[in-house]
Write a protein that holds these residues in place. Structure first.
Motif, mmCIF file in Angstrom:
data_model
loop_
_atom_site.group_PDB
_atom_site.id
_atom_site.type_symbol
_atom_site.label_atom_id
_atom_site.label_comp_id
_atom_site.label_asym_id
_atom_site.label_seq_id
_atom_site.Cartn_x
_atom_site.Cartn_y
_atom_site.Cartn_z
ATOM 1 N N ASP A 11 0.851 -1.196 0.000
ATOM 2 C CA ASP A 11 0.000 0.000 0.000
ATOM 3 C C ASP A 11 0.886 1.245 0.000
ATOM 4 O OD1 ASP A 11 -2.124 1.749 0.159
ATOM 5 O OD2 ASP A 11 -3.091 0.711 1.802
ATOM 6 N N SER A 12 1.391 1.625 1.147
ATOM 7 C CA SER A 12 2.316 2.759 1.183
ATOM 8 C C SER A 12 3.705 2.321 0.730
ATOM 9 C CB SER A 12 2.397 3.340 2.593
ATOM 10 O OG SER A 12 3.080 2.438 3.456
ATOM 11 N N GLY A 13 4.037 1.058 0.963
ATOM 12 C CA GLY A 13 5.345 0.528 0.613
ATOM 13 C C GLY A 13 6.373 0.668 1.717
ATOM 14 N N ARG A 14 6.021 1.355 2.798
ATOM 15 C CA ARG A 14 6.994 1.603 3.873
ATOM 16 C C ARG A 14 7.430 0.324 4.577
ATOM 17 N NH1 ARG A 14 3.488 6.254 5.212
ATOM 18 N NH2 ARG A 14 2.624 4.836 6.741
ATOM 19 N N SER A 20 11.029 -9.303 -3.939
ATOM 20 C CA SER A 20 9.744 -9.075 -3.274
ATOM 21 C C SER A 20 8.598 -9.455 -4.196
ATOM 22 C CB SER A 20 9.624 -7.601 -2.877
ATOM 23 O OG SER A 20 9.773 -6.777 -4.021
ATOM 24 N N ALA A 21 7.493 -9.891 -3.588
ATOM 25 C CA ALA A 21 6.295 -10.259 -4.337
ATOM 26 C C ALA A 21 5.056 -9.880 -3.532
ATOM 27 C CB ALA A 21 6.280 -11.758 -4.621
ATOM 28 N N VAL A 22 4.040 -9.356 -4.233
ATOM 29 C CA VAL A 22 2.764 -9.018 -3.605
ATOM 30 C C VAL A 22 1.622 -9.388 -4.545
ATOM 31 C CG1 VAL A 22 3.664 -7.120 -2.187
ATOM 32 C CG2 VAL A 22 2.766 -6.635 -4.458
ATOM 33 N N SER A 33 2.593 3.573 -3.952
ATOM 34 C CA SER A 33 3.583 2.914 -3.101
ATOM 35 C C SER A 33 4.968 3.498 -3.359
ATOM 36 C CB SER A 33 3.601 1.406 -3.389
ATOM 37 O OG SER A 33 4.613 0.781 -2.619
ATOM 38 N N ILE A 34 5.731 3.701 -2.292
ATOM 39 C CA ILE A 34 7.088 4.231 -2.430
ATOM 40 C C ILE A 34 8.086 3.139 -2.797
ATOM 41 C CG2 ILE A 34 6.677 6.131 -0.824
ATOM 42 C CD1 ILE A 34 8.336 4.504 1.261
ATOM 43 N N PHE A 35 7.653 1.873 -2.722
ATOM 44 C CA PHE A 35 8.550 0.751 -3.003
ATOM 45 C C PHE A 35 8.167 0.065 -4.308
ATOM 46 C CE2 PHE A 35 10.008 -3.617 -2.686
ATOM 47 C CZ PHE A 35 11.331 -3.419 -2.356
ATOM 48 N N GLN A 36 9.141 -0.191 -5.152
ATOM 49 C CA GLN A 36 8.923 -0.889 -6.416
ATOM 50 C C GLN A 36 9.090 -2.391 -6.180
ATOM 51 O OE1 GLN A 36 7.991 0.530 -9.379
ATOM 52 N NE2 GLN A 36 7.753 -1.545 -10.113
#
Length: 75
Positions: free
Chosen positions: A16-19, A37-39, A46-49
């Motif tokens: 969601d936010s990626g934090r 990473s996997a979602v 999201s700040i995270f790729q």
């Protein structure tokens, strides 16, 4: 036992936010792991790729396991 040199896949339901994902990945990388990473769902904000994503959506995401209250210890 050290995680250095290990291959690790971090899996979550939603970025969601990626934090949280960013924090976990940073800790693992700082300790020498090779990390991916996997979602299921990622939010465009999201700040995270994430490395592996099933779907990207702006919509709210609900899961059956999120509908119940958290499990707590009795006592």
């Amino acid at each position: 036992e050290s995680i250095a040199g290990r291959r690790v896949l971090v899996v979550d339901d939603v970025a969601d936010s990626g934090r949280t994902m960013e924090l976990v990945m940073d800790i693992l990388l700082a300790n020498g792991a090779e990390v991916r990473s996997a979602v299921l769902y990622s939010k465009p904000s999201s700040i995270f790729q994430v490395d592996f994503v099933w779907k990207s959506t702006d919509a709210g995401v609900g899961f059956p396991w999120s509908a119940l209250p958290p499990v707590t210890s009795a006592g």
